[in-house]
Design an enzyme around this catalytic site. Structure first.
Site, PDB file in Angstrom:
ATOM      1  N   GLU A  68      -1.632  -7.854  10.993  1.00  0.00           N
ATOM      2  CA  GLU A  68      -1.248  -8.882  11.963  1.00  0.00           C
ATOM      3  C   GLU A  68      -1.918  -8.633  13.305  1.00  0.00           C
ATOM      4  O   GLU A  68      -2.472  -7.569  13.544  1.00  0.00           O
ATOM      5  CB  GLU A  68       0.280  -8.927  12.145  1.00  0.00           C
ATOM      6  CG  GLU A  68       0.854  -7.715  12.819  1.00  0.00           C
ATOM      7  CD  GLU A  68       2.252  -7.975  13.404  1.00  0.00           C
ATOM      8  OE1 GLU A  68       2.664  -9.138  13.527  1.00  0.00           O
ATOM      9  OE2 GLU A  68       2.915  -6.990  13.752  1.00  0.00           O
TER      10      GLU A  68
ATOM     11  N   VAL B  74       3.894  -1.702  23.514  1.00  0.00           N
ATOM     12  CA  VAL B  74       4.654  -0.551  24.016  1.00  0.00           C
ATOM     13  C   VAL B  74       3.732   0.660  24.170  1.00  0.00           C
ATOM     14  O   VAL B  74       3.787   1.393  25.156  1.00  0.00           O
ATOM     15  CB  VAL B  74       5.805  -0.211  23.046  1.00  0.00           C
ATOM     16  CG1 VAL B  74       6.536   1.043  23.494  1.00  0.00           C
ATOM     17  CG2 VAL B  74       6.764  -1.382  22.893  1.00  0.00           C
TER      18      VAL B  74
ATOM     19  N   ARG C 205      -0.344  -9.693  22.968  1.00  0.00           N
ATOM     20  CA  ARG C 205       0.367  -9.263  24.188  1.00  0.00           C
ATOM     21  C   ARG C 205       0.085  -7.783  24.420  1.00  0.00           C
ATOM     22  O   ARG C 205      -0.539  -7.122  23.596  1.00  0.00           O
ATOM     23  CB  ARG C 205       1.866  -9.450  23.971  1.00  0.00           C
ATOM     24  CG  ARG C 205       2.322  -8.714  22.714  1.00  0.00           C
ATOM     25  CD  ARG C 205       3.820  -8.577  22.600  1.00  0.00           C
ATOM     26  NE  ARG C 205       4.219  -8.158  21.271  1.00  0.00           N
ATOM     27  CZ  ARG C 205       4.270  -6.912  20.841  1.00  0.00           C
ATOM     28  NH1 ARG C 205       3.905  -5.929  21.640  1.00  0.00           N
ATOM     29  NH2 ARG C 205       4.657  -6.620  19.610  1.00  0.00           N
TER      30      ARG C 205
ATOM     31  N   HIS D 135      -1.118   3.459   9.711  1.00  0.00           N
ATOM     32  CA  HIS D 135      -1.141   2.250  10.549  1.00  0.00           C
ATOM     33  C   HIS D 135      -2.112   2.552  11.688  1.00  0.00           C
ATOM     34  O   HIS D 135      -1.857   3.426  12.508  1.00  0.00           O
ATOM     35  CB  HIS D 135       0.265   1.960  11.092  1.00  0.00           C
ATOM     36  CG  HIS D 135       0.298   0.823  12.076  1.00  0.00           C
ATOM     37  ND1 HIS D 135       0.990  -0.347  11.857  1.00  0.00           N
ATOM     38  CD2 HIS D 135      -0.275   0.683  13.305  1.00  0.00           C
ATOM     39  CE1 HIS D 135       0.839  -1.153  12.891  1.00  0.00           C
ATOM     40  NE2 HIS D 135       0.085  -0.548  13.789  1.00  0.00           N
TER      41      HIS D 135
ATOM     42  N   LEU E  62       0.846  -1.193   0.000  1.00  0.00           N
ATOM     43  CA  LEU E  62       0.000   0.000   0.000  1.00  0.00           C
ATOM     44  C   LEU E  62       0.882   1.243   0.000  1.00  0.00           C
ATOM     45  O   LEU E  62       1.866   1.315   0.728  1.00  0.00           O
ATOM     46  CB  LEU E  62      -0.947  -0.027   1.195  1.00  0.00           C
ATOM     47  CG  LEU E  62      -1.887  -1.240   1.241  1.00  0.00           C
ATOM     48  CD1 LEU E  62      -2.746  -1.222   2.494  1.00  0.00           C
ATOM     49  CD2 LEU E  62      -2.787  -1.293   0.010  1.00  0.00           C
TER      50      LEU E  62
ATOM     51  N   ASN F 217      -1.045  -8.806  17.512  1.00  0.00           N
ATOM     52  CA  ASN F 217      -0.076  -9.019  18.591  1.00  0.00           C
ATOM     53  C   ASN F 217      -0.833  -9.491  19.818  1.00  0.00           C
ATOM     54  O   ASN F 217      -1.745  -8.813  20.299  1.00  0.00           O
ATOM     55  CB  ASN F 217       0.697  -7.739  18.886  1.00  0.00           C
ATOM     56  CG  ASN F 217       1.658  -7.411  17.761  1.00  0.00           C
ATOM     57  OD1 ASN F 217       2.343  -8.285  17.240  1.00  0.00           O
ATOM     58  ND2 ASN F 217       1.675  -6.172  17.342  1.00  0.00           N
TER      59      ASN F 217
END
Ligand code: ADP
Length: 448
Positions: A287, A294, A291, A208, A203, A289
């Site tokens: 994707e 940050v 967890r 994001h 892209l 994550n």
């Protein structure tokens, strides 16, 4: 609730978890490498155990040493922080076998979402839109050529086992494809021990945008809004905000609702983040994550929730005590990652910190394990702190950030602070007009 937990991490995130645990009345066990004997998380924990020499593979990734540390200290649960073992399904399996609770999702959920191809397949099946690309891995250049022709150039070759922005190569046209595939394969093999790659449409000017979720593993899950992490260099985030300057409430509810329903279906436990690229009003899953991230503090700032305490509560077996309509957003927040690096070249700058001074005041949070006289070891990530500002509006946050950066002192090493100061003078940043390629182009211009 647990009586004692072990924190299998270091630096600011170990401190972050420790603070959450203390407020819940839970005893804390720190683990550390020999390089971190003087670290702040060790000083503040109730107990500490040395788990090995400086290289992470011998200490923070040393599963046997961490399990022994739990057994010696009687810790009932492990918080993995981010990085290190936080997305390691095998580690979660081993803890389970030892009757120690992993604070995070089930090993099955980690496994599914940790394999990027499997994650895309699962997301698609759960009704989440994905980036157009290969159905699975591409084994050779001929297959790659066919897929690229179908989806159209430019394309990006990505590692199935990828992470941390590594193992990605862009091919603008067919003549660049062969070399892009083979370099991505060899980089992936070297970095992750698995050379499998897949192809996606590249892209050109996306943002994001990621959705934070929280589930109780019993079928209840909510979303906590989005974060915009478009300011990146080498595919790594340096500045994150909530909400995204690009979304309105209706768009947030739509994508957030979809993601929350998917997490309910997965019986997802704990916190997780679904990452999207967002272009021309469309979301494309890249994707998940499984967890804590940050950048979670910007979400905490606009929701008033302590995400680490929420993780610990659901891990101890509590059901989520609220529904989506109970989640209220208020104001805006921005986080800057303070790295010990040259602000232009991003070359790490470890060493002794002669003195530090953190900014303060209303709407200011600094998560950092630094102290005057601390020696930043050269073995680990260069993140040394996070500055999070919050306020009623984005413009209030920008003013506050400017003020805080001018107060922030870290003497003795180079940091990314001057870069943020520069960015705050840029019209595009002030207006919130930036995509994932903005920062790279800006840095290239500065260096020209
Ligand atoms: P990692 O797990 O290594 O962080 P991601 O898949 O999350 O990899 O991608 C990291 C970043 O790489 C994204 O935020 C984006 O900047 C860039 N990226 C990934 N996929 C694409 C794509 N299809 N097109 C353009 N940029 C991409």
């Amino acid at each position: 609730m647990f009586d004692k937990i072990l924190i299998a991490n270091r630096g600011e995130i170990a401190l972050r978890v420790l603070r959450a645990a203390k407020e819940l009345g839970i005893q804390t066990v720190a683990v550390h490498s020999t390089a971190d004997a003087e670290a702040m998380h060790v000083k503040l924990a109730d107990e500490s155990v040395c788990i090995g020499p400086p290289p992470a593979k011998d200490s923070y990734l040393n599963v046997a040493a961490i399990v022994s540390a739990c057994e010696i200290t009687g810790a009932e649960a492990v918080h993995p922080g981010y990085g290190f073992l936080s997305e390691n399904a095998k580690f979660a399996d081993i803890l389970k076998a030892h009757n120690i609770k992993f604070i995070g999702p089930s090993p099955e959920n980690i496994r599914t979402m940790g394999d990027k191809i499997e994650a895309k397949r699962t997301a698609k099946a759960l009704g989440i839109p994905v980036v157009p690309g290969s159905e699975g891995g591409v084994a050779d250049v001929a297959t790659a050529r066919k897929v690229a022709k179908d989806i159209g150039y430019p394309v990006i070759i990505k590692a199935t086992a990828g992470g941390g922005g590594r193992g990605m190569k862009v091919a603008l046209n067919e003549s660049e494809l062969e070399i892009a595939v083979s370099t991505a394969q060899s980089e992936a093999k070297a970095a992750f021990g698995n050379g499998e790659v897949y192809i996606e449409k590249y892209l050109q000017k996306p943002r994001h945008i990621e959705i934070q979720v929280l589930g109780d593993g019993q079928g209840r899950a909510v979303h906590l809004g989005e974060r915009d992490c478009s300011l990146q260099r080498r595919h790594q985030k340096i500045w994150e905000e909530a909400h995204s300057p690009a979304l309105n409430a209706a768009q947030r509810d739509e994508i957030g609702g979809r993601v929350a329903r998917a997490m309910q279906e997965m019986k997802y436990e704990g916190v997780g983040t679904i990452e999207f690229l967002y272009e021309n009003g469309e979301f494309y899953f890249i994707e998940m994550n499984t967890r804590l991230q940050v950048e979670h503090p910007v979400t905490e700032a606009i929701t008033g929730l302590d995400l680490v305490q929420e993780q610990i509560r659901v891990a101890s077996g509590a059901a989520l005590p609220y529904e989506q309509s109970d989640i209220q957003f208020s104001g805006h927040a921005i986080e800057c990652r303070i790295n010990a690096e040259n602000p232009m070249t991003f070359v790490p700058s470890p060493g002794r910190v002669d003195s530090v001074h953190f900014p303060g005041g209303l709407g200011v949070r600094v998560d950092s394990a630094l102290y005057s006289g601390y020696r930043i070891p050269p073995y680990y990530d260069s993140l040394i702190g996070k500055l999070i500002v919050s306020g009623k509006s984005r413009s209030e946050c920008l003013m506050r950030l400017r003020r805080c950066l001018s107060e922030f002192v870290v003497d003795g090493v180079e940091t990314t602070i001057p870069l943020f100061q520069k960015l705050l003078g840029e019209r595009d940043i002030i207006d919130g007009h930036y995509d994932i390629h903005w920062l790279e182009k800006y840095l290239a211009k500065l260096q020209a």
